[in-house]
Design a protein around this motif. Structure first.
Motif, mmCIF file in Angstrom:
data_model
loop_
_atom_site.group_PDB
_atom_site.id
_atom_site.type_symbol
_atom_site.label_atom_id
_atom_site.label_comp_id
_atom_site.label_asym_id
_atom_site.label_seq_id
_atom_site.Cartn_x
_atom_site.Cartn_y
_atom_site.Cartn_z
ATOM 1 N N THR A 38 0.811 -1.216 0.000
ATOM 2 C CA THR A 38 0.000 0.000 0.000
ATOM 3 C C THR A 38 0.844 1.265 0.000
ATOM 4 O OG1 THR A 38 -0.168 0.078 2.411
ATOM 5 C CG2 THR A 38 -1.871 -1.140 1.222
ATOM 6 N N LEU A 41 1.405 2.861 -3.476
ATOM 7 C CA LEU A 41 0.145 3.347 -4.041
ATOM 8 C C LEU A 41 -0.274 4.660 -3.405
ATOM 9 C CD1 LEU A 41 -1.830 0.014 -4.360
ATOM 10 C CD2 LEU A 41 -0.774 1.357 -6.170
ATOM 11 N N TRP A 42 -0.094 4.799 -2.103
ATOM 12 C CA TRP A 42 -0.444 6.062 -1.458
ATOM 13 C C TRP A 42 0.484 7.179 -1.926
ATOM 14 C CZ3 TRP A 42 -4.695 7.624 0.490
ATOM 15 C CH2 TRP A 42 -5.599 6.695 0.986
ATOM 16 N N LEU A 45 -0.897 8.227 -5.186
ATOM 17 C CA LEU A 45 -2.142 8.972 -5.025
ATOM 18 C C LEU A 45 -1.885 10.395 -4.542
ATOM 19 C CD1 LEU A 45 -4.618 6.403 -3.449
ATOM 20 C CD2 LEU A 45 -4.765 7.464 -5.685
ATOM 21 N N MET A 69 -8.614 8.337 -9.440
ATOM 22 C CA MET A 69 -7.785 7.321 -8.790
ATOM 23 C C MET A 69 -8.221 7.094 -7.346
ATOM 24 S SD MET A 69 -4.041 8.325 -10.318
ATOM 25 C CE MET A 69 -3.144 7.369 -9.126
ATOM 26 N N VAL A 70 -8.561 8.174 -6.646
ATOM 27 C CA VAL A 70 -9.011 8.049 -5.257
ATOM 28 C C VAL A 70 -10.343 7.304 -5.194
ATOM 29 C CG1 VAL A 70 -9.762 9.351 -3.228
ATOM 30 C CG2 VAL A 70 -7.720 10.058 -4.472
ATOM 31 N N CYS A 72 -11.491 5.139 -7.413
ATOM 32 C CA CYS A 72 -11.207 3.732 -7.735
ATOM 33 C C CYS A 72 -10.574 3.001 -6.556
ATOM 34 C CB CYS A 72 -10.297 3.641 -8.951
ATOM 35 S SG CYS A 72 -11.090 4.097 -10.489
ATOM 36 N N TYR A 73 -9.680 3.679 -5.840
ATOM 37 C CA TYR A 73 -9.050 3.085 -4.660
ATOM 38 C C TYR A 73 -10.101 2.790 -3.592
ATOM 39 C CZ TYR A 73 -5.446 2.247 -1.170
ATOM 40 O OH TYR A 73 -4.639 1.659 -0.216
ATOM 41 N N GLY A 76 -12.224 -0.099 -4.834
ATOM 42 C CA GLY A 76 -11.371 -1.289 -4.824
ATOM 43 C C GLY A 76 -11.177 -1.843 -3.423
ATOM 44 N N SER A 77 -11.082 -0.962 -2.441
ATOM 45 C CA SER A 77 -10.944 -1.406 -1.052
ATOM 46 C C SER A 77 -12.204 -2.125 -0.577
ATOM 47 C CB SER A 77 -10.662 -0.217 -0.133
ATOM 48 O OG SER A 77 -9.456 0.392 -0.474
ATOM 49 N N CYS A 96 -2.472 -9.435 -6.997
ATOM 50 C CA CYS A 96 -2.684 -7.997 -6.824
ATOM 51 C C CYS A 96 -1.368 -7.267 -6.600
ATOM 52 C CB CYS A 96 -3.646 -7.741 -5.666
ATOM 53 S SG CYS A 96 -5.327 -8.276 -6.025
ATOM 54 N N SER A 100 0.037 -4.375 -9.013
ATOM 55 C CA SER A 100 0.439 -3.097 -8.422
ATOM 56 C C SER A 100 1.868 -2.744 -8.796
ATOM 57 C CB SER A 100 0.292 -3.178 -6.900
ATOM 58 O OG SER A 100 0.810 -2.039 -6.291
#
Length: 117
Positions: A38, A41-42, A45, A69-70, A72-73, A76-77, A96, A100
């Motif tokens: 993660t 990815l953060w 973002l 993107m936010v 989708c995140y 996705g979560s 995944c 990623s």
């Protein structure tokens, strides 16, 4: 109730028990691997608007892409939390993580290859 909880760690022996038990050790490693995926990815973002502006995208496109993107995140979560119950953490973690890593590699390649293209 919290003061009388026998399962809470009170000494280094209790923490060392995590490393002594193979099942707990595997669980700890799996959790650390999931958290490790993660972090990049953060970073993307938080910096996606600036990265897209550096790639000569317009301000409008950069901001809306970052917002997308936010969103989708977020979805996705939620989907991931349902899939973990049905499929399992290990089964989801490897593909995944690979996806990623491929996305992060593509963004990195685009950023560094921009002057050449």
């Amino acid at each position: 109730e919290g003061l009388n909880d026998a399962s809470s760690a009170h000494s280094l022996k209790d923490v060392a028990a995590i490393f002594a038990d193979p099942a707990l050790r595997k669980t700890l490693l799996l959790g650390m691997a999931a958290v490790q995926m993660t972090i990049p990815l953060w970073t993307l973002l938080f910096n996606s608007t600036d990265l897209l502006l550096d790639l000569d995208a317009s301000k409008f496109v950069s901001q809306w892409t970052s917002s997308g993107m936010v969103v989708c995140y977020f979805f996705g979560s939620i989907i991931g939390s349902f899939l973990i119950d049905r499929i399992g953490r290990r089964t989801l973690l490897i593909p995944c993580s690979a996806a990623s890593t491929a996305c992060i590699a593509a963004v990195t390649a685009a950023f560094y290859l921009k002057p050449l293209v």
